[in-house]
Design an enzyme around this catalytic site. Structure first.
Site, PDB file in Angstrom:
ATOM      1  N   ASP A   1       0.838  -1.191   0.000  1.00 58.45           N
ATOM      2  CA  ASP A   1       0.000   0.000   0.000  1.00 58.45           C
ATOM      3  C   ASP A   1       0.880   1.250   0.000  1.00 58.45           C
ATOM      4  OD1 ASP A   1      -2.284   1.502   0.055  1.00 58.45           O
ATOM      5  OD2 ASP A   1      -2.601   1.325   2.215  1.00 58.45           O
TER       6      ASP A   1
ATOM      7  N   CYS B   1      -7.706  -1.530  -5.811  1.00 53.41           N
ATOM      8  CA  CYS B   1      -6.789  -1.776  -4.698  1.00 53.41           C
ATOM      9  C   CYS B   1      -7.633  -1.533  -3.459  1.00 53.41           C
ATOM     10  CB  CYS B   1      -5.551  -0.889  -4.790  1.00 53.41           C
ATOM     11  SG  CYS B   1      -5.857   0.814  -5.317  1.00 53.41           S
ATOM     12  N   SER B   2      -7.224  -0.668  -2.552  1.00 52.29           N
ATOM     13  CA  SER B   2      -8.084  -0.351  -1.423  1.00 52.29           C
ATOM     14  C   SER B   2      -8.987   0.835  -1.757  1.00 52.29           C
ATOM     15  CB  SER B   2      -7.254  -0.043  -0.173  1.00 52.29           C
ATOM     16  OG  SER B   2      -8.085   0.203   0.943  1.00 52.29           O
TER      17      SER B   2
ATOM     18  N   ILE C   1      -7.304   4.131  -6.530  1.00 53.16           N
ATOM     19  CA  ILE C   1      -6.686   5.282  -7.198  1.00 53.16           C
ATOM     20  C   ILE C   1      -5.164   5.169  -7.298  1.00 53.16           C
ATOM     21  CG2 ILE C   1      -8.539   6.894  -6.639  1.00 53.16           C
ATOM     22  CD1 ILE C   1      -6.882   7.938  -4.321  1.00 53.16           C
ATOM     23  N   GLY C   2      -4.486   4.630  -6.285  1.00 52.71           N
ATOM     24  CA  GLY C   2      -3.023   4.605  -6.261  1.00 52.71           C
ATOM     25  C   GLY C   2      -2.445   3.509  -7.122  1.00 52.71           C
ATOM     26  N   ARG C   3      -2.491   2.302  -6.619  1.00 55.81           N
ATOM     27  CA  ARG C   3      -1.985   1.168  -7.381  1.00 55.81           C
ATOM     28  C   ARG C   3      -2.799   0.945  -8.661  1.00 55.81           C
ATOM     29  NH1 ARG C   3      -1.571  -2.626  -2.022  1.00 55.81           N
ATOM     30  NH2 ARG C   3      -3.195  -1.175  -1.340  1.00 55.81           N
ATOM     31  N   SER C   4      -4.104   1.149  -8.560  1.00 56.34           N
ATOM     32  CA  SER C   4      -4.965   0.983  -9.740  1.00 56.34           C
ATOM     33  C   SER C   4      -4.606   1.998 -10.822  1.00 56.34           C
ATOM     34  CB  SER C   4      -6.433   1.146  -9.332  1.00 56.34           C
ATOM     35  OG  SER C   4      -6.801   0.206  -8.344  1.00 56.34           O
TER      36      SER C   4
ATOM     37  N   GLN D   1      -1.017   7.940  -6.215  1.00 57.76           N
ATOM     38  CA  GLN D   1      -1.116   8.621  -4.935  1.00 57.76           C
ATOM     39  C   GLN D   1       0.185   9.189  -4.400  1.00 57.76           C
ATOM     40  OE1 GLN D   1      -3.480   5.368  -2.880  1.00 57.76           O
ATOM     41  NE2 GLN D   1      -4.364   7.167  -1.907  1.00 57.76           N
TER      42      GLN D   1
END
Length: 452
Positions: A192, A226-227, A230-233, A273
């Site tokens: 994360d 992801c969670s 927005i970040g990993r996705s 992110q």
């Protein structure tokens, strides 16, 4: 040298990744204001419980709209990159109360795959609810039935690759009796707010996903989460789209990477992110782009730069030496394409799926403690005796992991219950205190005027 490489070297040498990232955020915010983008549906009182995070909401113009129920809201956005002919559905990790809506979206959008870029629990925090059956062989269940939307999900098989698990599921409409095959890719080693170990590892995963044809224009958009979604996705979508643009034009200077990202952010806020995720996106695009163009000279430079800027942490393993272009047939540890799979999928998988999955899980963060060490060395046994001993050890470890997970979830729910109780008490006390203050003020005024 391409513009992307020049920018990468410049930002690395000057240490300006945080400033570049902030510039992207500022330009995205200005574009959202200029385009009049709103998040009204996400902020409605009846929809607030469907959002995992208060500051991550889908824009009204690009949100995925559910068709079957009275409430058509889900925290998911349709992100399109017209130049690359790509469509993605980016969404948050499902909450316990949004699992039905999640699968309803998969069915209605005719998606062939779900790309999960996180673990359900990360750093002791529940990041995503267990929304799919993992199979009885893995200490879970084979079926999940969602009566409120008339859908059933059935576990078929699971294959463990080097960095990800591929689970084949069957999604059935219980009303019509029709069903579809859904591929669930779970990337296991992406932390994360962090980045994968190396660009080569990530590109292996990307090309394995592509090989199944689940990102193509002629099928429903893949669901990626992801969670927060927005970040990993966002990193995955930016790299995939950029490499596709390079494949189409055979030129790494054919597009503006910053513009692509800012345009994607107009469909879903906050994509990518951290500055590290932005930097990693550049690295993966540079390496993948040169493999596409059959240029073998830049990979070592990029990886050397990465190691030089991470001297305080253990260096990532170097990418494998490739002498051919980046194509599915040259990706190691990839799953077999659907056409080459054996017909009796369910029977075969339940004999073989357990061992590799347990091995992957144990290699990351589920190692045995001294109290859990096996009583005997399985390698000293022979034949069936060795197999049975290894099976017993793995079953015991699986049960321990399941127990620990349940305990973590129980503690988090108890903490949430106490927090809600505290807020509820505060809601009761506040009007009581206001009432007492009014009475006291009235009494003081009465005494004052009565006296004079």
């Amino acid at each position: 040298m391409s513009v992307i490489e020049k920018d990468f070297r410049k930002y690395d040498e000057t240490g300006s990744w945080p400033m570049v990232y902030q510039k992207i955020r500022n330009e995205s915010s200005l574009k959202a204001i200029a385009d009049g983008l709103t998040i009204g549906e996400a902020k409605k009182p009846e929809n607030r419980s469907r959002n995992r995070y208060r500051d991550v909401s889908p824009y009204d113009h690009s949100r995925v709209i559910l068709k079957k129920n009275d409430n058509d809201y889900i925290n998911a956005s349709l992100v399109t990159v017209p130049e690359a002919c790509r469509r993605y559905i980016l969404t948050q990790g499902p909450l316990e109360q949004t699992i039905s809506q999640f699968w309803q979206m998969v069915w209605e959008q005719k998606s062939k795959a779900i790309l999960m870029l996180n673990r359900t629990i990360e750093k002791g925090t529940l990041k995503c609810h267990q929304y799919w059956p993992m199979g009885e062989e893995h200490g879970s269940i084979d079926e999940m039935v969602m009566e409120d939307v008339g859908l059933k999900v059935t576990w078929i098989e699971q294959e463990a690759m080097h960095d990800f698990n591929l689970t084949t599921l069957e999604l059935e409409d219980t009303v019509s009796g029709t069903s579809r095959e859904i591929f669930h890719f779970q990337y296991m080693t992406w932390p994360d707010f962090g980045v994968p170990t190396s660009p080569a590892e990530f590109l292996n995963f990307l090309m394995a996903v592509r090989e199944y044809g689940v990102l193509e224009e002629n099928v429903g958009p893949a669901v990626i989460h992801c969670s927060a979604g927005i970040g990993r996705s966002g990193t995955f979508c930016l790299v995939d789209s950029s490499l596709l643009l390079i494949e189409k034009t055979k030129d790494m200077n054919s597009f503006d990477l910053m513009s692509v990202l800012i345009d994607m952010r107009s469909y879903r806020m906050g994509l990518i992110q951290t500055p590290d995720q932005l930097r990693f996106s550049y690295m993966a695009i540079i390496e993948g782009g040169h493999q596409i163009l059959a240029d073998k000279n830049s990979t070592l430079d990029v990886v050397s730069s990465y190691i030089a800027n991470h001297e305080d942490s253990p260096p990532p393993p170097p990418p494998p030496v490739r002498t051919t272009s980046l194509s599915p047939q040259h990706i190691s540890n990839r799953p077999p394409p659907p056409s080459s799979r054996p017909p009796s999928r369910k029977t075969i998988s339940r004999q073989n799926a357990l061992e590799p999955t347990t091995e992957i899980s144990d290699s990351v963060d589920n190692r045995l403690t001294p109290e859990q060490e096996p009583d005997e060395d399985p390698s000293s046994l022979q034949g069936d005796e060795q197999h049975n001993s290894m099976y017993a050890v793995r079953r015991r470890k699986r049960e321990d992991r399941k127990k620990n997970t349940n305990e973590q979830i129980k503690r988090m729910k108890e903490k949430q219950r106490k927090s809600e109780l505290r807020f509820r008490r505060r809601d009761y006390i506040r009007p009581l205190a206001v009432g007492l203050a009014i009475l006291l003020g009235g009494y003081i005024l009465y005494r004052y005027y009565w006296k004079y």
